[in-house]
Design an enzyme around this catalytic site. Structure first.
Site, PDB file in Angstrom:
ATOM      1  N   ASP A 282       0.697  -1.309  -0.156  1.00  0.00           N
ATOM      2  CA  ASP A 282       0.035  -0.064  -0.070  1.00  0.00           C
ATOM      3  C   ASP A 282       0.968   1.163  -0.228  1.00  0.00           C
ATOM      4  O   ASP A 282       2.004   1.084   0.243  1.00  0.00           O
ATOM      5  CB  ASP A 282      -1.001  -0.038   1.089  1.00  0.00           C
ATOM      6  CG  ASP A 282      -0.491  -0.661   2.474  1.00  0.00           C
ATOM      7  OD1 ASP A 282       0.917  -0.509   2.543  1.00  0.00           O
ATOM      8  OD2 ASP A 282      -1.006  -1.173   3.171  1.00  0.00           O
TER       9      ASP A 282
ATOM     10  N   ASN B 245      -7.657  -4.129  14.234  1.00  0.00           N
ATOM     11  CA  ASN B 245      -8.883  -4.249  13.780  1.00  0.00           C
ATOM     12  C   ASN B 245      -8.886  -5.561  12.903  1.00  0.00           C
ATOM     13  O   ASN B 245      -9.967  -5.523  12.279  1.00  0.00           O
ATOM     14  CB  ASN B 245      -9.291  -3.065  13.214  1.00  0.00           C
ATOM     15  CG  ASN B 245      -8.913  -2.564  11.960  1.00  0.00           C
ATOM     16  OD1 ASN B 245      -7.776  -2.979  11.499  1.00  0.00           O
ATOM     17  ND2 ASN B 245      -9.224  -1.415  11.173  1.00  0.00           N
TER      18      ASN B 245
ATOM     19  N   GLU C 111      -9.608  -2.541   5.418  1.00  0.00           N
ATOM     20  CA  GLU C 111     -10.067  -2.352   6.752  1.00  0.00           C
ATOM     21  C   GLU C 111     -11.628  -3.256   6.595  1.00  0.00           C
ATOM     22  O   GLU C 111     -11.890  -3.716   5.955  1.00  0.00           O
ATOM     23  CB  GLU C 111     -10.697  -0.972   6.698  1.00  0.00           C
ATOM     24  CG  GLU C 111      -9.358   0.088   6.641  1.00  0.00           C
ATOM     25  CD  GLU C 111      -8.359   0.051   8.007  1.00  0.00           C
ATOM     26  OE1 GLU C 111      -8.591  -0.832   8.645  1.00  0.00           O
ATOM     27  OE2 GLU C 111      -8.049   1.152   8.179  1.00  0.00           O
TER      28      GLU C 111
ATOM     29  N   HIS D 296      -6.977  -5.700   9.798  1.00  0.00           N
ATOM     30  CA  HIS D 296      -6.962  -5.141   8.523  1.00  0.00           C
ATOM     31  C   HIS D 296      -5.384  -5.790   7.927  1.00  0.00           C
ATOM     32  O   HIS D 296      -4.764  -6.249   8.894  1.00  0.00           O
ATOM     33  CB  HIS D 296      -6.867  -3.718   8.184  1.00  0.00           C
ATOM     34  CG  HIS D 296      -5.668  -2.935   8.835  1.00  0.00           C
ATOM     35  ND1 HIS D 296      -5.890  -1.635   9.123  1.00  0.00           N
ATOM     36  CD2 HIS D 296      -4.346  -3.524   8.901  1.00  0.00           C
ATOM     37  CE1 HIS D 296      -4.548  -1.275   9.678  1.00  0.00           C
ATOM     38  NE2 HIS D 296      -3.771  -2.238   9.240  1.00  0.00           N
TER      39      HIS D 296
END
Ligand code: F6R
Length: 264
Positions: free
Chosen positions: A67, A137, A144, A139
């Site tokens: 990313d 979380n 996400e 990801h």
């Protein structure tokens, strides 16, 4: 999934470095998928060390990062390009022309950037080994919770939790990007082999959901349960909420002795 629980974060990094070195010994022109973040730093230090002191060469390697922040120029110190150059590429013998990130700065259309990135990965013959971390979380990359499990490289909006987790890396008045271009979950799943590193207690819940929870878009990392060749390297703290901890330790011992006997 092969779940490996190791004593501490340093052992996680050195075991990961062993796997990368083994791949490069067998295949010097391997295509690596790379990640940024704090967890990967110890691995990059190990690999740089092996380059400097043990002749590990990256001269024929190509790489694709998971990313990059949207709209952040590569020479911005907060860009993932800058991170990669600083922590890894500038310290090894990789040809930077063969290192790729889903860069989308200026007025480029992110949709086209995503399509081009997918094509570049295909042109390189696909990713042999994808290295990655996991967000608190669940990801992977910047996929996400609620990301499509069949997603491809595209723009994602970061969640409040991810922004908060990463705010430690930005000074008070510095702009913190809220959008990123990320490989999709399907892009990641195309890699031949995946190596995920997680260390520290803040990852324990996400790790348990990834390994032992249901496959769900609400925990993007759980999609890895559907991949044939995933190795999860954990320190004790990151493994703390796994119900089957003892079984993973036992399996790892068996696998190591199988490797000694049959070399696989
Ligand atoms: C970074 C990336 C993220 C991180 C994850 C963990 O390129 O794709 O998924 O791997 O947020 O980050 P750290 O290691 O900083 O906790």
């Amino acid at each position: 999934m092969e779940v490996v629980i190791l004593k501490n974060a340093e052992c996680v990094a050195s075991t990961a470095a062993d796997l990368v070195a083994e791949l490069l010994n067998n295949r010097p022109s391997a295509v690596l998928g790379l990640a940024t973040g704090s967890t990967q730093l110890a691995l990059y230090r190990q690999l740089v060390n092996r380059h400097l002191n043990a002749g590990l060469s990256f001269s024929q390697v190509s790489s694709f990062n998971l990313d990059e922040y949207l709209g952040v120029a590569p020479d911005n110190p907060q860009s993932y390009r800058s991170y990669m150059n600083r922590e890894f590429f500038d310290r090894i013998d990789i040809d930077k022309r063969n290192t790729f990130l889903p860069l989308c700065a200026g007025n480029e259309n992110p949709h086209l950037v995503g399509l081009r990135y997918e094509q570049e990965i295909l042109n390189a013959g696909g990713i042999d080994l994808q290295l990655m971390g996991i967000g608190g979380n669940g990801h992977i990359g910047f996929n996400e919770p609620s990301s499509s499990l069949r997603s491809r490289t595209r723009v994602k909006t970061l969640t409040k939790q991810t922004l908060k987790d990463n705010s430690r890396l930005f000074s008070k008045h510095e702009f913190q990007p809220k959008l990123a271009v990320t490989m999709g979950i399907a892009t990641i799943m195309d890699a031949d082999r995946i190596l995920l590193l997680a260390t520290g207690g803040s990852k324990a819940e996400a790790v348990a959901r990834m390994v032992e929870g249901p496959v769900s878009a609400m925990c993007p990392a759980s999609a890895l349960q559907l991949h044939e060749r995933v190795t999860i390297l954990l320190d004790e703290d990151a493994a703390a909420q796994l119900r089957n901890r003892d079984y993973y330790r036992w399996t790892y011992q068996q696998n190591e002795s199988l490797k000694d006997r049959f070399g696989v």
